[in-house]
Design a protein around this motif. Structure first.
Motif, mmCIF file in Angstrom:
data_model
loop_
_atom_site.group_PDB
_atom_site.id
_atom_site.type_symbol
_atom_site.label_atom_id
_atom_site.label_comp_id
_atom_site.label_asym_id
_atom_site.label_seq_id
_atom_site.Cartn_x
_atom_site.Cartn_y
_atom_site.Cartn_z
ATOM 1 N N THR A 109 0.843 -1.194 0.000
ATOM 2 C CA THR A 109 0.000 0.000 0.000
ATOM 3 C C THR A 109 0.877 1.242 0.000
ATOM 4 O OG1 THR A 109 -0.129 -0.077 2.401
ATOM 5 C CG2 THR A 109 -1.929 -1.103 1.171
ATOM 6 N N ASP A 110 2.131 1.087 0.385
ATOM 7 C CA ASP A 110 3.080 2.204 0.428
ATOM 8 C C ASP A 110 4.390 1.722 -0.198
ATOM 9 O OD1 ASP A 110 4.200 4.654 0.985
ATOM 10 O OD2 ASP A 110 4.490 4.282 3.112
ATOM 11 N N THR A 111 5.421 1.531 0.613
ATOM 12 C CA THR A 111 6.717 1.084 0.098
ATOM 13 C C THR A 111 7.058 -0.289 0.652
ATOM 14 O OG1 THR A 111 7.521 3.351 -0.079
ATOM 15 C CG2 THR A 111 9.180 1.624 -0.042
ATOM 16 N N LEU A 112 7.431 -1.186 -0.235
ATOM 17 C CA LEU A 112 7.894 -2.522 0.113
ATOM 18 C C LEU A 112 9.385 -2.564 -0.188
ATOM 19 C CD1 LEU A 112 6.355 -5.903 -0.695
ATOM 20 C CD2 LEU A 112 8.636 -5.426 -1.538
ATOM 21 N N ARG A 113 10.180 -3.027 0.754
ATOM 22 C CA ARG A 113 11.627 -3.132 0.547
ATOM 23 C C ARG A 113 11.982 -4.597 0.308
ATOM 24 N NH1 ARG A 113 12.784 1.814 1.296
ATOM 25 N NH2 ARG A 113 11.893 3.082 2.950
ATOM 26 N N PHE A 114 12.880 -4.823 -0.665
ATOM 27 C CA PHE A 114 13.239 -6.206 -0.961
ATOM 28 C C PHE A 114 14.706 -6.332 -1.352
ATOM 29 C CE2 PHE A 114 12.226 -4.518 -5.080
ATOM 30 C CZ PHE A 114 12.833 -5.304 -6.034
ATOM 31 N N SER A 115 15.265 -7.512 -1.019
ATOM 32 C CA SER A 115 16.642 -7.832 -1.366
ATOM 33 C C SER A 115 16.808 -9.340 -1.384
ATOM 34 C CB SER A 115 17.613 -7.209 -0.351
ATOM 35 O OG SER A 115 17.415 -7.782 0.923
ATOM 36 N N GLY A 116 17.907 -9.809 -2.000
ATOM 37 C CA GLY A 116 18.235 -11.218 -1.980
ATOM 38 C C GLY A 116 17.976 -11.937 -3.284
ATOM 39 N N ASP A 117 18.004 -13.267 -3.214
ATOM 40 C CA ASP A 117 17.861 -14.121 -4.391
ATOM 41 C C ASP A 117 16.467 -14.741 -4.450
ATOM 42 O OD1 ASP A 117 20.388 -13.828 -5.554
ATOM 43 O OD2 ASP A 117 21.276 -15.301 -4.202
ATOM 44 N N PHE A 118 15.859 -14.638 -5.630
ATOM 45 C CA PHE A 118 14.559 -15.231 -5.912
ATOM 46 C C PHE A 118 14.777 -16.239 -7.045
ATOM 47 C CE2 PHE A 118 14.083 -10.977 -4.294
ATOM 48 C CZ PHE A 118 13.117 -11.097 -3.318
ATOM 49 N N PHE A 119 15.224 -17.461 -6.684
ATOM 50 C CA PHE A 119 15.618 -18.474 -7.654
ATOM 51 C C PHE A 119 14.420 -18.969 -8.461
ATOM 52 C CE2 PHE A 119 18.463 -19.143 -3.944
ATOM 53 C CZ PHE A 119 19.660 -18.795 -4.543
ATOM 54 N N SER A 120 14.566 -19.029 -9.784
ATOM 55 C CA SER A 120 13.541 -19.600 -10.678
ATOM 56 C C SER A 120 12.170 -18.974 -10.451
ATOM 57 C CB SER A 120 13.447 -21.117 -10.501
ATOM 58 O OG SER A 120 14.701 -21.708 -10.721
ATOM 59 N N CYS A 121 12.123 -17.738 -10.000
ATOM 60 C CA CYS A 121 10.849 -17.096 -9.673
ATOM 61 C C CYS A 121 10.462 -16.018 -10.671
ATOM 62 C CB CYS A 121 10.922 -16.431 -8.295
ATOM 63 S SG CYS A 121 11.000 -17.574 -6.919
ATOM 64 N N ASP A 122 9.169 -15.975 -10.986
ATOM 65 C CA ASP A 122 8.569 -14.796 -11.586
ATOM 66 C C ASP A 122 8.196 -13.890 -10.421
ATOM 67 O OD1 ASP A 122 8.583 -15.402 -14.361
ATOM 68 O OD2 ASP A 122 6.827 -16.683 -14.104
ATOM 69 N N GLY A 137 18.575 -10.736 -7.101
ATOM 70 C CA GLY A 137 18.612 -11.640 -8.241
ATOM 71 C C GLY A 137 17.240 -12.244 -8.470
ATOM 72 N N VAL A 138 16.658 -11.999 -9.644
ATOM 73 C CA VAL A 138 15.349 -12.557 -10.002
ATOM 74 C C VAL A 138 15.609 -13.657 -11.022
ATOM 75 C CG1 VAL A 138 13.087 -12.109 -11.030
ATOM 76 C CG2 VAL A 138 14.150 -10.389 -9.541
ATOM 77 N N GLY A 139 15.248 -14.899 -10.667
ATOM 78 C CA GLY A 139 15.576 -16.060 -11.475
ATOM 79 C C GLY A 139 14.819 -16.184 -12.773
ATOM 80 N N ASP A 140 13.712 -15.495 -12.902
ATOM 81 C CA ASP A 140 12.932 -15.546 -14.138
ATOM 82 C C ASP A 140 12.528 -14.125 -14.488
ATOM 83 O OD1 ASP A 140 11.622 -16.629 -16.350
ATOM 84 O OD2 ASP A 140 10.772 -18.274 -15.218
#
Length: 195
Positions: A109-122, A137-140
């Motif tokens: 609804t406001d700001t989402l913070r993200f980091s790290g590896d998302f293997f084989s993910c959309d 890292g976004v795997g897909d």
């Protein structure tokens, strides 16, 4: 997380539901959580560093946040995980991994913070501002759609599939230090590119 005395600062209302994996890898089994309840959209989830059995999400779920502190192994997403506020996926062999119909949706609804590896993910940014931090890292594919904004900031964002903006979705690169490396195609069909 709290057993070692560590605290996450700058994050209001943090009390979390902590994974223990004592019964199985099933996310939906209350016995696998220290508090004896399966997390809901109001809850923050912590996967501790001492986890030996990583969770498997087999049915769609929504949580406030996910912090993966495990030093190895990835949480297996076989269904959609929607995150509302923050995700620290982990890196260096740990992270979030998608299989079968698994995917990650950011719906802030406001700001989402993200980091790290998302293997084989959309990964889909549906609403709010998804602010990248450190290495991501976004795997897909990474799709910014709806009213979502992907704010790269000074992060290093690697997308192994396509980067797509659609509907009113926007990509924001306002910092000279931000890097976006796309190994698939880049398709911009979304909102304004200003700012």
């Amino acid at each position: 997380l709290f057993r070692s005395g560590a605290r996450i600062t700058g994050w209001s209302g943090f009390p979390a539901i902590i994974w223990n994996g004592s019964a199985s890898a099933d996310w939906s089994n209350p016995a696998n959580w220290d508090q004896g309840v399966v997390p809901t959209a109001a809850d923050s989830v912590v996967i501790p560093s001492f986890t030996s059995l990583m969770p498997t999400l087999a049915a769609p779920a929504t949580v406030r946040a996910v912090v993966n502190l495990a030093s190895s192994g990835a949480m297996d997403l076989q269904a959609t995980l929607t995150i509302l506020e923050r995700v620290v996926a982990g890196s260096e062999g740990a992270g979030l991994q998608c299989s079968a119909a698994g995917r990650i949706r950011f719906a802030a609804t406001d700001t989402l913070r993200f980091s790290g590896d998302f293997f084989s993910c959309d990964v889909e940014v549906l609403s709010g501002v998804a602010a990248a931090s450190g290495f991501v890292g976004v795997g897909d594919s990474l799709v910014v759609t709806g009213t979502g904004v992907l704010d790269v900031g000074s992060a290093n964002l690697l997308v192994n599939g396509d980067l797509v903006t659609d509907q009113q979705g926007r990509l924001r690169m306002a910092s000279a230090g931000g890097i976006v490396d796309v190994w698939g195609g880049a398709y911009f069909h979304g909102g304004s590119t200003a700012g």
